[in-house]
Every structure is written in structure tokens, then in C-alpha cells.
Motif scaffolding. Sequence first.
Motif: not given
Length: 342
Positions: A266-276, A320-323
Motif C-alpha cells: 500500500y505504501i509502496y504504491q502510494s509513494t511510487k504512483f501518487k504524490n508525497k 524509506y528508512l525500512s527500505k
Amino acid sequence: MITVHMFNLTIIIPIYNVEQYILDCIQSVIAQLTDDIEVICVDDGSTDHSIDVLSTYLKQQPQTHIKNIKILQQQNAGVAAARNLGIRHAQGKYLTFLDSDDVLLPAYAQEIQRAIASDADVISFGYQSLSEDLTPISHPFIPQQVLDQTQQHQQTLIDIFNVNLWFSGIHLYKASLFQGIEFPKLSHYEDAATIPDVIMQARSFYTIQAALYGYRIRASSATNCKNASNIDRSLQCLEQLIPTLIEKTKAQVIFIIPLMHFFYIYIYQSTKFKNKQCAKHNWSKFAGAIQQLPQASDLIQNEHNRMLYHCLAFGLYGFYLSKFMSRLVRSIKKRLGRPYQR
């Protein structure tokens, strides 16, 4: 009350607008159909010639080859409703599912007949990813052998959950496991909302360490299409799935495993395909509720998901920290020659 089953296995095939793929699918089934396998094809209100193609082909086959194949029809209601209809009509001791653009691999019938003799509640096997022309495009996924001893039942469930492969077609399930359980009406992730509940009902497992399912990767499929409207539908479905998994985790802590898996998506798609701003808003919807759940990071074997769990308090920066942390752990483990679970 003893239930008498007419067949060992029922294969349920939902069909919707797959006229160019349905022949590959049904031919792969008929090639290894036996008297103790039932096939239920459910037309979900197709608007193309899928059912005409299927019906014409079946009429050309000897009756002995198709006597156990039936076609059900419904108005378009989605794959979940089609599967549920198939389940209600199934007469097999075991159930499984086959998407109508996918195929059964040649060893399927031989391997599953041997596995059914084990009488396990759930029988699992691997799959092979295929191109649109059915050419293998990667190494097959082969499941690890699960331990099936009464005293290790909880660990078996933890291991199965940590694979996080909630794909209904790579298991056989005793039909009784679906009592009171249906696929919800979702355009994405309907398997993830259902199969963990079914697995939790099981008390015995059997693993076939071979790829028996052929998964065709189509750019236009709901799973792989990355256009804006499909991403929006994916996020909307995750917004229905995640609260459900939060509630399930409150009752059974093992559900923290799929919860963190799908929160990561959910968060990956939100950061990749939506705005911050959208991503920050989506993070805030669920991160606090997840933090309030019982501490259970030791159950999560996937490095990405476990790191995300530990970074929930840092807001969206925690993603981002977890990645970064999971990449660091991966690098260290690689140098030390230790296994790393993605």
C-alpha cells in the motif's frame, strides 16, 4: 453427518472476456482429466466470445472426455462471485481454482492424485510464470516442504503465512474448509482476503515440490496493469483489506504477517504512483492502528516487512528508512553467506 463426494477434486474456472486464452486453459485441463476430477466453468457475464469458443470446442470432444465439465453463467459480478458460485455447486472432496488465462502443467493430475491419498486438509504446490505465448520466463516457484506434526502446527502456519503468496490456484483445499468462508467482492487481493482464513482452518498439510500451475503474465491483467485507474482500484481494495487484517490480528496475532506485507504494498504504491502528500495521508490512515497491536515482530520473516514494522513510529520517513535498513541487512547477510528472505 458423513458427506459423500462425487469427485476427488473440483477445479473452478471463472471466465470473463478471455476468448484468446480460454482454449489453452481448457485444453490443459482436458489433457489430464480423469473420472474423479470435476471442472466447473463459471461465465461471469463475458461480453466477448469466450463462452462460444469454449462451448464449440467442448462439443467437438468425445463425451467421455467432457462428461465432468459443466458451464454455469451469471451476470457480471466479478471473479470473487464467480468462484463463490462454483464453490456452491462443487461436488469434490477438494477444491481448487484455475484462472481462465492460465494453464495446468503436464504433471498436474499425476502429482495431485498421489497427494490426495495423503488426506491432508491443504495440498500446496509450485507454479511456473509464463509469457503470453506460454514460454517459461523465470525459474519456477517451488514451495518448501512444510513440517506437519501436531506439536509444530503453529510453526507450520507461520512458515506458510511468511511465504505471503496468497494465490488460490496453487493449493488444493478440502471443501469443508470453505464452510462459512466466501471470497469478498474486490477487484484486487480477493485471494489475500480469503485464503489465510481457509489455511487457518486446516490441521494437516502436504507439499508437492514441483511446479504444477502455469501462470500467464499479461500486461493488461488486473495484477500487472499499472495505469492510473488500475492503481486507484488497487489502493481502494487495500484500504478495505488492511482494516480487515488489523481486526484479524487483534484476534490471532499471526495475521500481522499478511498485514505488514499488504501495508508495505500500500505504501509502496502510494509513494511510487501518487504524490508525497497522498502517501503521507495514506501512511497516517493505518500506521497508528498497527502500532497499537500486540508486539509480534518475531513472527515476520520478511526483512522488508519486519523493518517496516519497527519503523512505524517515524511517519512516512519510516518507509524509506525500512527500505534502507533492509538493503543493509541484505548486504551484510550476503557477505556472511546467510539466507535473506525478501
